[in-house]
Design an enzyme around this catalytic site. Structure first.
Site, short mmCIF file in Angstrom:
data_model
loop_
_atom_site.label_atom_id
_atom_site.label_comp_id
_atom_site.label_asym_id
_atom_site.label_seq_id
_atom_site.Cartn_x
_atom_site.Cartn_y
_atom_site.Cartn_z
N SER A 1 53.13 -87.78 30.59
CA SER A 1 53.41 -88.77 29.55
C SER A 1 52.14 -89.14 28.79
O SER A 1 52.09 -89.12 27.56
CB SER A 1 54.03 -90.01 30.19
OG SER A 1 54.12 -91.06 29.27
N ASN A 2 51.06 -89.45 29.52
CA ASN A 2 49.86 -89.92 28.82
C ASN A 2 49.24 -88.82 27.97
O ASN A 2 48.65 -89.09 26.93
CB ASN A 2 48.89 -90.59 29.79
CG ASN A 2 48.06 -89.59 30.54
OD1 ASN A 2 47.05 -89.15 30.06
ND2 ASN A 2 48.50 -89.21 31.73
N HIS B 1 61.49 -90.64 33.32
CA HIS B 1 60.12 -90.43 33.83
C HIS B 1 60.06 -90.99 35.25
O HIS B 1 60.60 -92.07 35.51
CB HIS B 1 59.10 -91.12 32.93
CG HIS B 1 57.69 -90.76 33.29
ND1 HIS B 1 57.01 -91.38 34.31
CD2 HIS B 1 56.84 -89.82 32.79
CE1 HIS B 1 55.80 -90.85 34.42
NE2 HIS B 1 55.67 -89.90 33.50
N HIS C 1 51.10 -85.09 37.29
CA HIS C 1 51.72 -84.09 36.42
C HIS C 1 50.70 -83.08 35.91
O HIS C 1 50.30 -83.10 34.75
CB HIS C 1 52.43 -84.79 35.25
CG HIS C 1 53.75 -85.37 35.64
ND1 HIS C 1 54.35 -86.41 34.98
CD2 HIS C 1 54.61 -85.03 36.64
CE1 HIS C 1 55.50 -86.69 35.56
NE2 HIS C 1 55.67 -85.88 36.57
N HIS D 1 53.14 -91.68 40.74
CA HIS D 1 54.00 -92.37 39.77
C HIS D 1 54.80 -93.52 40.40
O HIS D 1 55.39 -94.32 39.67
CB HIS D 1 55.01 -91.39 39.15
CG HIS D 1 54.33 -90.15 38.63
ND1 HIS D 1 54.32 -88.96 39.34
CD2 HIS D 1 53.64 -89.94 37.51
CE1 HIS D 1 53.64 -88.06 38.65
NE2 HIS D 1 53.22 -88.62 37.54
N CYS E 1 41.85 -90.08 35.94
CA CYS E 1 41.71 -91.53 36.08
C CYS E 1 41.58 -91.83 37.58
O CYS E 1 41.77 -90.94 38.42
CB CYS E 1 42.95 -92.21 35.52
SG CYS E 1 44.43 -91.68 36.39
N CYS F 1 49.90 -95.20 42.38
CA CYS F 1 48.69 -95.81 41.80
C CYS F 1 48.80 -97.33 41.93
O CYS F 1 49.85 -97.91 41.62
CB CYS F 1 48.57 -95.42 40.33
SG CYS F 1 47.19 -96.27 39.53
N CYS G 1 47.82 -98.99 31.37
CA CYS G 1 46.63 -99.07 32.22
C CYS G 1 45.35 -98.79 31.43
O CYS G 1 45.39 -98.28 30.31
CB CYS G 1 46.78 -98.10 33.39
SG CYS G 1 46.52 -96.40 32.90
N GLU H 1 57.90 -92.56 36.89
CA GLU H 1 57.39 -93.94 37.01
C GLU H 1 58.49 -94.95 36.66
O GLU H 1 58.61 -96.00 37.31
CB GLU H 1 56.17 -94.14 36.10
CG GLU H 1 55.56 -95.53 36.31
CD GLU H 1 54.44 -95.85 35.34
OE1 GLU H 1 53.67 -94.95 34.96
OE2 GLU H 1 54.34 -97.03 34.94
S1 SF4 Z 1 48.62 -95.95 36.04
FE1 SF4 Z 1 46.85 -95.28 34.83
S2 SF4 Z 1 45.19 -95.25 36.37
FE2 SF4 Z 1 47.12 -95.20 37.49
S3 SF4 Z 1 47.60 -93.02 37.79
FE3 SF4 Z 1 48.68 -93.69 35.94
S4 SF4 Z 1 47.27 -93.14 34.29
FE4 SF4 Z 1 46.06 -93.17 36.17
#
Ligand code: SF4
Length: 314
Positions: A229-230, A129, A46, A79, A17, A101, A200, A131
């Site tokens: 995580s994603n 996590h 990660h 994060h 991303c 980000c 996001c 973030e």
């Molecule tokens: S918030 Fe979304 S765009 Fe930003 S680093 Fe994480 S996954 Fe990527």
């Protein structure tokens, strides 16, 4: 020996991303500008492959600032970090570059705005996590309530239900979050939330791309690291949308091909921190075993880019 046919349905968008791309560029530019080594607090994104590639270029990854010498620059990961981290870097006069980000920084600002308006912030996210630690660390200790799932939303106790707001981690399951937000809104009708979801664009688009192919796939591989995580959410989405089996595979070398069984259609995607090279590697490994046909299924085009911090472009 004739190879068995295998159709690979390649989800698109997948992989890197804009936030991950920017964070990697920040480390590379910092090494060019300040020389080796450049310290990086926490895995910049990660993904082990990315981390090892940056180590080879001169990055040193550490857990905490006290492992960074006074005379070397340090980069904060994509994060985001609690406010105490840049404060400590400033106190020590360290040269630091923040690779948080911009979409995570946006959540930080939202949380601060609510706090300044006297609202208690409910953060929807996964405990531990980075973030979540970073977002909670924008506000004084104890002033953010963390909710991890719908059950917790149903039992959450707050002292002032009329002064409440929520924010979310950016990489959650879109579907799970809808349920959690609905529970919060039902229990606390005055709760305020973001105009646009905090999840996001990259997380949303990658999940939508998996949903589009899941039913057609006998199995799904998500290229990504176990701490991403994603990427983990993409495995869940595949299973929830009709794919019989789905798993996370960090690299082609770790793929258990027997697991595929008689699968004729394999879905492939990659988490936002996984480079495309790892997808190519998996397809190449599949070609050694199967007669592979690749069909890319694109659900949307992405053209998001983020500017680099001024200190690295000036
Ligand atoms: S918030 Fe979304 S765009 Fe930003 S680093 Fe994480 S996954 Fe990527």
């Amino acid at each position: 020996m004739t190879k068995k046919p295998l159709t690979i349905l390649l989800a698109s968008p997948r992989g890197f991303c804009a936030g991950v791309d920017r964070a990697i560029q920040i480390v590379e530019r910092a090494i060019e500008r300040y020389g080796r080594p450049v310290y990086v607090r926490h895995e910049i994104v990660h993904n082990r492959f990315v981390v090892e590639s940056l180590e080879a270029k001169g990055a040193i990854f550490v857990d905490e600032l006290d492992q960074v010498p006074d005379d070397r620059p340090v980069v904060f990961s994509a994060h985001g970090v609690p406010k105490s981290v840049p404060a400590e870097a400033t106190r020590r006069n360290l040269l630091y570059v923040d690779a948080t980000c911009p979409l995570v920084s946006k959540v930080h600002r939202e949380a601060e705005r609510h706090h300044q308006s006297g609202r208690t912030v409910v953060l929807i996210g996964h405990a531990g996590h980075p973030e979540v630690i970073g977002t909670m660390g924008q506000l004084p200790e104890g002033s953010v309530l963390l909710v991890e799932d719908q059950a917790q939303a149903e039992t959450l106790e707050v002292s002032d239900p009329l002064n409440l707001a929520y924010a979310t981690q950016t990489t959650l399951s879109v579907d799970d979050t809808i349920g959690i937000v609905a529970a919060l809104k039902r229990r606390f009708p005055a709760i305020q939330g973001p105009k646009m979801e905090d999840i996001c664009y990259a997380t949303t688009n990658r999940q939508a791309a998996v949903k589009a192919i899941a039913e057609r796939c006998d199995a799904m591989v998500v290229i990504g690291s176990p701490n991403s995580s994603n990427s983990k959410r993409l495995v869940e989405v595949a299973a929830n949308y009709g794919c019989a089996k789905a798993r996370l595979v960090p690299r082609a070398g770790e793929m258990d091909w027997d697991w595929l069984g008689d699968a004729k259609r394999l879905g492939v995607t990659a988490g936002a921190s996984a480079p495309e090279l790892l997808v190519d590697e998996l397809i190449a490994a599949a070609r050694q075993r199967y007669d592979v046909t690749v069909e890319e299924v694109r659900t949307t085009d992405e053209n998001v880019t983020f500017k680099l911090p001024r200190q690295l472009v000036a």
